[in-house]
Design an enzyme around this catalytic site. Structure first.
Site, mmCIF file in Angstrom:
data_model
loop_
_atom_site.group_PDB
_atom_site.id
_atom_site.type_symbol
_atom_site.label_atom_id
_atom_site.label_comp_id
_atom_site.label_asym_id
_atom_site.label_seq_id
_atom_site.Cartn_x
_atom_site.Cartn_y
_atom_site.Cartn_z
ATOM 1 N N CYS A 345 0.840 -1.200 0.000
ATOM 2 C CA CYS A 345 0.000 0.000 0.000
ATOM 3 C C CYS A 345 0.876 1.252 0.000
ATOM 4 C CB CYS A 345 -0.937 0.014 1.209
ATOM 5 S SG CYS A 345 -1.994 1.484 1.265
ATOM 6 N N CYS A 348 -0.354 4.164 2.305
ATOM 7 C CA CYS A 348 -0.178 3.980 3.748
ATOM 8 C C CYS A 348 1.284 4.063 4.158
ATOM 9 C CB CYS A 348 -0.741 2.624 4.167
ATOM 10 S SG CYS A 348 -2.477 2.399 3.798
ATOM 11 N N ASP A 349 2.120 3.296 3.478
ATOM 12 C CA ASP A 349 3.485 3.086 3.938
ATOM 13 C C ASP A 349 4.508 3.991 3.266
ATOM 14 O OD1 ASP A 349 2.439 1.069 5.527
ATOM 15 O OD2 ASP A 349 2.761 -0.465 4.004
#
Length: 520
Positions: A345, A348-349
């Site tokens: 992701c 997200c990361d």
């Protein structure tokens, strides 16, 4: 810090406070501490039930806690909870101040009855759309149960701590200093992990349910659509899902859902669930189906769905909409370094890799979009595509090629994820033209190579395609009488949210027709 519009909205929300609360700051001389001081000062000025103290003892500085007056704080923010986390802040203020949460009475009773001592820490990034669900769930647990405490930590603000703990994916949750979970987790999932008797109680309750007319396995767009269409027919309808919302929960930008110019996956899932709950649909979340079988009973021909917790559900018809999951590379090192440099992701990361070198595996739309997003955060992106050309839309390719910190390698077969035993430090691939082995030094790998249908549990019972997809006809019928299927788990081409919804509706109407004509 807060603009006039947000201030007005927040002031209206804070009118719901039922008892006094205090904001307890632990500050240092940093610019972030100055921002926290300004933020909590602005919040306190909006309602007389809120006071501020600056004598906090938290070792993480800057940070602030929220507590009821006279009680020790159990909810803390080590960071500035704006962006995606602003809602987490609002809910923490309201719930600490006595405003009832939107949770059913049975769940509240379960939370209050949890025994033990639980100290949770969640590492987040403010751009992560999965993180707020975890933060809000753990905050709620802490508000309702005095044995539970939770602190949100902004990884971008506490980079040294993130590096020391080798946190390379968010949200990452620690319990009493030890790893507890990673990625999106719902309130139900967290309760199930810390309340050891909940699974057995759920299995017993589920097994006592009367047979359904339509039972839907899977709670994504296809399953939600099928449930609404079935319930509107006035028949007994149930949904059993491993994770309501499915893969859409992990989708950030949605711009091709007709009539909605732009939305985010979690928002769409919340709307889907709200719509389903408008009807008498029995939603059984966090339940994984493991087997399907036909059975003859005194009630007639029924279809049984066996769940991982040992429970069994019965229904006159079944619609399978279990969707798909991200495809993995299946090379040495991928599983070993998952969450330690291997990620799926970028939204997200990505912020955890600021200033570092990363690779994106996959040259389709998802891969190229990921590379474009990451290029604005990291030092350099290397995109590797197995084929001889990128498969993404022309407009995306043009944007990608305009970026100075992106390299594109085609005809590249990834062979191994490399690391030092603790985290990723490189990637090996073969040049498919020359056959030469190549190596790229980097700190992160984002895998974006397509989807696999969630149908392993159906092998040997339903006809599946060579790709593992459920074979369906024009009415959504499968090879088993009374069993229908819809969405990304099927042979229906083009895996799109809007198509899955239409297929779910079609499967539901087909199931209803089956019940009228053939169901016994």
């Amino acid at each position: 810090m807060l603009d006039a519009n947000i201030t007005a909205q927040l002031s209206a929300y804070l009118e719901k406070l039922q008892q006094p609360i205090e904001l307890i700051a632990s500050l240092d001389d940093s610019s972030a501490a100055a921002e926290i001081r300004e933020l909590i000062g602005e919040i306190a000025a909006l309602n007389s039930k809120i006071s501020v103290r600056f004598d906090g003892k938290n070792a993480r500085k800057p940070s602030f806690a929220i507590a009821r007056v006279g009680e020790a704080p159990r909810v803390s923010f080590a960071g500035i909870p704006l962006g995606h986390e602003f809602t987490s802040l609002i809910l923490a203020l309201l719930q600490t101040g006595g405003h009832p949460p939107r949770v059913d009475d049975a769940t509240i009773a379960t939370i209050k009855g949890i025994q033990g001592s639980f100290e949770f820490t969640t590492y987040i990034s403010l751009s992560c759309h999965n993180c707020p669900d975890v933060v809000q769930a753990l905050n709620l647990l802490s508000v309702l149960n005095p044995n539970i405490r939770h602190e949100m930590v902004d990884g971008a603000l506490y980079q040294a701590e993130v590096t020391e703990r080798q946190i390379m994916a968010v949200p990452t949750i620690l319990l009493n200093g030890l790893p507890f979970g990673q990625g999106r987790m719902s309130l139900e999932e967290i309760i199930a992990k810390i309340d050891t008797g909940s699974s057995a109680r759920q299995a017993e309750e589920i097994s006592t349910k009367a047979p359904f007319d339509v039972l839907i396995v899977g709670g994504g767009p296809a399953g939600s659509s099928a449930a609404v269409y079935a319930a509107r027919k006035g028949i007994r309808t149930g949904i059993v899902a491993e994770r309501f919302g499915g893969q859409v929960l992990d989708t950030m930008g949605i711009e091709n859902f007709i009539s909605v110019k732009q939305t985010e996956g979690p928002k769409l899932v919340a709307a889907l669930e709200s719509h389903v709950r408008e009807y008498e649909v029995d939603i059984m979340n966090l339940q994984r189906a493991e087997k399907i079988a036909a059975s003859d009973t005194a009630s007639g021909n029924l279809i049984e769905i066996q769940l991982a917790n040992g429970a069994t559900l019965k229904s006159r018809s079944v619609i399978i909409s279990t969707g798909a999951r991200w495809r993995e590379m299946n090379v040495p090192g991928e599983q070993e370094y998952r969450g330690r440099g291997v990620a799926y992701c970028p939204h997200c990361d990505g912020p955890l890799f600021k200033g570092k070198r990363v690779a994106v595996i996959g040259g389709g739309n998802s891969g190229v979009e990921a590379a474009i997003d990451l290029a604005g955060i990291v030092a350099h992106v290397t995109l590797l595509e197995f084929g001889d050309t990128l498969r993404a839309d022309a407009v995306l390719q043009k944007k990608l090629r305009s970026l100075s910190n992106v390299s594109i390698i085609t005809n590249a077969q990834t062979t191994e994820v490399l690391g030092d035993g603790k985290k990723v430090n490189g990637l090996a691939y073969n040049d498919r033209i020359s056959g030469d082995a190549q190596h790229v030094e980097l700190e992160g790998i984002f895998v974006q190579i397509g989807l696999l249908p969630n149908t392993d549990w159906l092998k040997g019972t339903l006809d599946l395609s060579p790709r593992g997809e459920i074979e369906v006809d024009s009415h959504g019928r499968t090879s088993m009488p009374g069993v229908f299927a819809a969405g990304d788990a099927t042979t229906t081409p083009f895996k799109q949210i809007i198509i899955a919804m239409g297929e779910g509706a079609k499967a539901s109407l087909s199931a209803f027709d089956y019940l009228i004509r053939d169901g016994k």
